[in-house]
Design an enzyme around this catalytic site. Structure first.
Site, PDB file in Angstrom:
ATOM      1  N   TYR A 194      22.095  -2.455 -14.751  1.00  0.00           N
ATOM      2  CA  TYR A 194      21.379  -2.598 -15.590  1.00  0.00           C
ATOM      3  C   TYR A 194      21.912  -1.428 -17.020  1.00  0.00           C
ATOM      4  O   TYR A 194      22.162  -1.843 -17.701  1.00  0.00           O
ATOM      5  CB  TYR A 194      20.123  -0.934 -16.017  1.00  0.00           C
ATOM      6  CG  TYR A 194      19.846  -0.646 -14.519  1.00  0.00           C
ATOM      7  CD1 TYR A 194      19.440  -1.764 -13.497  1.00  0.00           C
ATOM      8  CD2 TYR A 194      19.172   0.245 -13.454  1.00  0.00           C
ATOM      9  CE1 TYR A 194      18.442  -1.797 -12.598  1.00  0.00           C
ATOM     10  CE2 TYR A 194      18.209   0.198 -12.846  1.00  0.00           C
ATOM     11  CZ  TYR A 194      18.033  -1.115 -11.978  1.00  0.00           C
ATOM     12  OH  TYR A 194      16.902  -1.258 -10.950  1.00  0.00           O
ATOM     13  N   GLU A 230      32.437  -5.365  -6.839  1.00  0.00           N
ATOM     14  CA  GLU A 230      33.155  -3.662  -6.766  1.00  0.00           C
ATOM     15  C   GLU A 230      34.019  -3.681  -5.740  1.00  0.00           C
ATOM     16  O   GLU A 230      33.645  -4.660  -4.705  1.00  0.00           O
ATOM     17  CB  GLU A 230      31.611  -2.439  -6.199  1.00  0.00           C
ATOM     18  CG  GLU A 230      30.836  -3.205  -5.235  1.00  0.00           C
ATOM     19  CD  GLU A 230      29.633  -2.185  -5.183  1.00  0.00           C
ATOM     20  OE1 GLU A 230      29.151  -1.983  -6.418  1.00  0.00           O
ATOM     21  OE2 GLU A 230      29.455  -1.420  -3.836  1.00  0.00           O
ATOM     22  N   HIS A 266      27.394   2.681  -1.159  1.00  0.00           N
ATOM     23  CA  HIS A 266      27.624   1.606  -0.905  1.00  0.00           C
ATOM     24  C   HIS A 266      28.434   1.671   1.168  1.00  0.00           C
ATOM     25  O   HIS A 266      29.552   2.172   0.789  1.00  0.00           O
ATOM     26  CB  HIS A 266      27.510   0.212  -1.604  1.00  0.00           C
ATOM     27  CG  HIS A 266      27.055   0.068  -2.720  1.00  0.00           C
ATOM     28  ND1 HIS A 266      26.575  -0.392  -2.895  1.00  0.00           N
ATOM     29  CD2 HIS A 266      25.906   1.579  -2.844  1.00  0.00           C
ATOM     30  CE1 HIS A 266      25.859  -0.387  -4.503  1.00  0.00           C
ATOM     31  NE2 HIS A 266      25.578   0.088  -4.257  1.00  0.00           N
ATOM     32  N   THR A 322       0.772  -0.997   0.227  1.00  0.00           N
ATOM     33  CA  THR A 322       0.036  -0.883  -0.063  1.00  0.00           C
ATOM     34  C   THR A 322       0.753   1.322   0.305  1.00  0.00           C
ATOM     35  O   THR A 322       0.575   2.607  -0.089  1.00  0.00           O
ATOM     36  CB  THR A 322      -1.106  -0.195   1.277  1.00  0.00           C
ATOM     37  OG1 THR A 322      -0.293  -0.336   2.987  1.00  0.00           O
ATOM     38  CG2 THR A 322      -1.618  -0.509   0.844  1.00  0.00           C
ATOM     39  N   GLY A 323       1.963   1.033   0.357  1.00  0.00           N
ATOM     40  CA  GLY A 323       3.210   2.119   0.337  1.00  0.00           C
ATOM     41  C   GLY A 323       3.251   2.651  -1.233  1.00  0.00           C
ATOM     42  O   GLY A 323       1.991   2.079  -2.129  1.00  0.00           O
ATOM     43  N   LYS A 382      -4.127  -3.267   6.625  1.00  0.00           N
ATOM     44  CA  LYS A 382      -4.914  -3.297   5.799  1.00  0.00           C
ATOM     45  C   LYS A 382      -5.141  -3.825   4.634  1.00  0.00           C
ATOM     46  O   LYS A 382      -6.087  -4.160   3.975  1.00  0.00           O
ATOM     47  CB  LYS A 382      -4.184  -2.706   4.817  1.00  0.00           C
ATOM     48  CG  LYS A 382      -3.058  -1.247   5.149  1.00  0.00           C
ATOM     49  CD  LYS A 382      -3.895  -0.210   4.717  1.00  0.00           C
ATOM     50  CE  LYS A 382      -3.430   1.449   5.948  1.00  0.00           C
ATOM     51  NZ  LYS A 382      -2.484   1.641   4.866  1.00  0.00           N
ATOM     52  N   ILE A 413      13.946  -5.785  -0.909  1.00  0.00           N
ATOM     53  CA  ILE A 413      14.371  -4.114  -2.104  1.00  0.00           C
ATOM     54  C   ILE A 413      14.945  -2.936  -1.126  1.00  0.00           C
ATOM     55  O   ILE A 413      15.741  -1.962  -1.006  1.00  0.00           O
ATOM     56  CB  ILE A 413      13.096  -4.050  -2.405  1.00  0.00           C
ATOM     57  CG1 ILE A 413      12.004  -4.699  -3.959  1.00  0.00           C
ATOM     58  CG2 ILE A 413      13.549  -2.357  -3.492  1.00  0.00           C
ATOM     59  CD1 ILE A 413      13.470  -5.435  -4.402  1.00  0.00           C
ATOM     60  N   THR A 414      14.160  -2.614   0.203  1.00  0.00           N
ATOM     61  CA  THR A 414      14.900  -1.777   1.417  1.00  0.00           C
ATOM     62  C   THR A 414      15.815  -1.185   1.252  1.00  0.00           C
ATOM     63  O   THR A 414      16.380  -2.254   1.021  1.00  0.00           O
ATOM     64  CB  THR A 414      13.677  -2.183   2.574  1.00  0.00           C
ATOM     65  OG1 THR A 414      12.855  -2.380   2.064  1.00  0.00           O
ATOM     66  CG2 THR A 414      13.865  -0.800   3.339  1.00  0.00           C
ATOM     67  N   GLU A 415      16.444   0.079   1.397  1.00  0.00           N
ATOM     68  CA  GLU A 415      17.694   0.507   1.487  1.00  0.00           C
ATOM     69  C   GLU A 415      17.872   0.696   2.277  1.00  0.00           C
ATOM     70  O   GLU A 415      16.819   1.843   3.083  1.00  0.00           O
ATOM     71  CB  GLU A 415      17.754   1.135   0.405  1.00  0.00           C
ATOM     72  CG  GLU A 415      18.860   2.221   0.215  1.00  0.00           C
ATOM     73  CD  GLU A 415      19.587   3.321  -0.689  1.00  0.00           C
ATOM     74  OE1 GLU A 415      18.853   3.992  -1.503  1.00  0.00           O
ATOM     75  OE2 GLU A 415      20.618   3.830  -0.814  1.00  0.00           O
TER      76      GLU A 415
END
Lengths: 289, 381
Positions: free
Chosen positions: A159, A209, A247, A17-18, A43, A96-98
């Site tokens: 990407y 990296e 990062h 819902t966000g 919700k 996914i959250t950062e």
């Protein structure tokens, strides 16, 4: 074939819902992903993008046969959301959250060792099996179906390199963005093992990296365990020692490992060619295929 | 987020770890008064967040008021590795017989906390770790349970700490672990933990780094945060909320996503240029953020040309293009040439609205970088 994600993946979106959760649920549905439920405390009973919302992941998994979760929950609650998905249980959690506190992820990681679930992330772009389904925020249009496995610590670099592959007609079995945080679920070795055991993956691209020693350890794994050829890329050759480049994980301690050069050397010593540029990565893959 | 020594010591002392008697001073007179009050000898220590303060002249041991005045005059106002010293900690000098090291950090490879003890304290512990790893006893901790008391004792005995002080050192380590956990520490260290002739242990230095991602639940620590930027540009980047690192070259670099921005830097180097900075505008950047990013690189007088590299996922190419137009249209004369490369989400829409009178557009990353390197060479000539 593919790894982690296929036609049978049935997704529950935590935090549907966000703003981000809703937008990317629509994007995932457009791509053809089986998003079967959302889970947001309080919700339950609502609907987002035609998808039913439940109060708990447990209920979503039982009512809709969900077997994978994507976490779009804000950082303060995301560790708890990961536990909820692991306890449901589902087979795959993509976070996914950062910006999740490291100590929260440490506890999640500890729990993860006791389960059979694959956790990808946090702070990652997600997982995509081109033409089948995507779990996360990856732009679907740059990916194409094919026989190259792809694993990367960085989202936008994914990407860039995938685009170079797709432009030349080199498609992907599955692409996994493992994320750049200090503590992550699925690491390079886990992803490489999945691709090694996938008969349809004929080559793997691994983008690393600076920071940590994951690439060095992956190089040892490649040398000892892999028949599938791997092509590498390492970002951060010009990063000055001791500086944090975005990062949390990307900091060079100056101890000789964790630098771009030590990672490149480790991969090359394992027989893995490393491209100087994304285009050179595509050149190497072309040579192999 | 790194606490100053005086802040970390306050946090440690509040938790019951013994620390030397100390006072913070901002002027020479305050420093001398503090020293008189504490009683000589005292150490006068620059409060800046860099390692190796002693070697750089930022710590002096003094025996009387005259020496204290001279030391405070030397240290207050000095430039220590790029940081201006505006405060000193005046601290009781501890007479010690031994120097130990205790620390707690996250072992990212194992994904769990690790507590460490060594009898080789008082020196650069990173060097000890590299040269003689066995000189540091390590005890991994299950984050779900926290550190059991026996684990603290085990680490202390494994390290070979003297029997007379072993229990006290184990107590300090246990407290340090609990603090690290409660305060969302990234690292918590005491080096040296001094042992006195009377077998007391005292934390003579204190290091505490807090996980920046956890500051939302550490409001008291968040309030202690002080600007630690190395120069004006980095301070500006903090204000704008950018991940920014200043470098020595003349090609300004703006992009989205740490890995892609680092790759852009690497390509500038690969094609014979020198990166002036790392600037990550992050995901989902809107027009204003883009304007701020250009303001950042234009403020750097070393920059001769700029490459703007966006591969949109969450970030939308049209939003970025709009921001570039708005930022550049505000100038009568654009100070540096800007090369733009847009790919990914809404890149085509972005290319259509991008004002090509103001920027050079390139289709691929390689072309964009080579063009910017060429411009930088021309404009620096």
């Amino acid at each position: 074939m593919s790894v982690l994600v296929d036609e049978d993946t049935r997704v529950v979106v935590q935090g549907i819902t966000g703003g981000e959760g809703k937008f990317h649920t629509e994007q995932m549905l457009d791509y053809g992903t089986n998003v079967v439920a959302g889970a947001v405390p309080g919700k339950g009973g609502q609907e987002v993008a035609g998808v039913p919302v439940y109060d708990t992941v447990d209920k979503a998994a039982r009512e809709e046969d969900a077997n994978a979760a994507v976490v779009f929950v804000p950082p303060a609650f995301a560790g708890d959301a990961c536990f909820e998905a692991l306890d449901a249980p589902v087979d795959l959690v993509v976070t996914i959250t950062e910006g999740i506190p490291t100590q929260d992820m440490s506890k999640v990681y500890r729990k993860l060792q006791e389960t059979d679930t694959h956790l990808v992330g946090p702070n990652c772009p997600g997982v995509i099996t081109p033409g089948v389904a995507k779990l996360g925020i990856l732009p679907g249009n740059i990916f194409s179906e094919g026989n190259v496995g792809f694993v990367s610590r960085s989202g936008t670099l994914t990407y860039q390199v995938v685009d170079s592959l797709t432009e030349r007609g080199i498609g992907q079995t599955t692409a996994i963005g493992i994320g750049g945080d200090p503590i992550i679920g699925t690491d390079f070795i886990d992803a490489l093992e999945l691709f090694e055991n996938d008969p349809d993956t004929h080559a793997v691209v691994m983008c690393g990296e600076i920071g940590g020693e994951d690439e060095e350890e992956a190089a040892q794994y490649i040398a000892a365990n892999m028949d599938t050829p791997v092509v590498g890329f390492i970002a951060g050759r010009t990063a000055p020692p001791g500086k944090r480049m975005g990062h949390a994980g990307a900091i060079v301690s100056g101890s000789g490992t964790g630098t771009a050069q030590s990672k490149i050397d480790a991969l090359e010593n394992a027989g893995t060619p490393v491209g100087d540029t994304p285009e050179e990565v595509a050149d190497h893959v072309e040579d192999i295929l | 987020m790194k606490l100053h020594e005086y802040q970390a010591k306050r946090v440690f002392a509040d938790a019951g770890i013994p620390t030397p008697d100390a006072k913070l001073a901002e002027t020479v007179d305050e420093a001398v008064a503090a020293a008189d009050d504490i009683g000589y000898p005292v150490a006068i220590k620059a409060q800046v967040q860099v390692g190796g303060r002693g070697k750089a002249g930022g710590i002096e041991l003094v025996d009387d008021a005259a020496e204290a005045r001279e030391a405070a005059e030397n240290i207050l106002g000095m430039d220590l590795k790029g940081y201006h010293v505006d405060r000193v900690l005046v601290e009781e000098a501890v007479d010690f017989t031994n120097e130990l090291y205790v620390g707690v950090t996250m072992d990212r490879g194992e994904g769990e906390p690790v507590a460490m003890v060594s009898t080789r304290g008082g020196v650069n512990i990173e060097e000890v770790a590299a040269e003689d790893p066995d000189a540091i006893a390590r005890e991994h901790v299950d984050p779900a349970f926290g550190m059991h008391p026996y684990q603290a004792r085990k680490a202390v005995y494994d390290a070979g700490v003297d029997r007379e002080v072993a229990n006290d050192v184990a107590g300090v380590l246990s407290t340090l672990y609990d603090l690290w956990e409660d305060k969302d520490g990234a690292d918590a260290e005491i080096n040296p933990l001094m042992v006195t002739a009377d077998d007391e242990v005292i934390a003579a230095d204190a290091v505490m780094n807090i996980d920046g991602d956890a500051l939302f639940r550490q409001p008291e620590l968040a309030e202690m945060q002080e600007d630690a930027a190395e120069d004006d540009l980095e301070a500006k980047a903090n204000d704008y909320g950018f991940d920014y690192v200043r470098l020595d070259g003349n090609v300004g670099i703006i992009g989205n996503g740490a890995g892609l921005v680092m790759t852009t830097l690497d390509l500038v180097d690969h094609y014979g240029g020198e990166p002036a900075n790392f600037l990550d505008i992050g995901g989902g950047a809107k027009a204003e953020r883009v304007t701020n990013a250009l303001d950042m690189v234009f403020s750097d007088e070393n920059v001769d040309a700029v490459v703007f590299n966006i591969f949109g996922g969450i970030t939308r190419g049209d939003e970025v293009a709009q921001g570039i137009n708005e930022a550049l249209e505000a100038f009568d004369e654009i100070p540096k040439r800007v090369v733009v490369r847009l790919a990914g989400t809404n890149a085509e829409e972005g290319m259509e609205i991008l004002n090509t009178d103001l920027v050079t557009v390139e289709k691929t990353l390689e072309d964009a970088v080579q063009r910017a390197v060429q411009y930088a060479e021309e404009d620096s000539a």
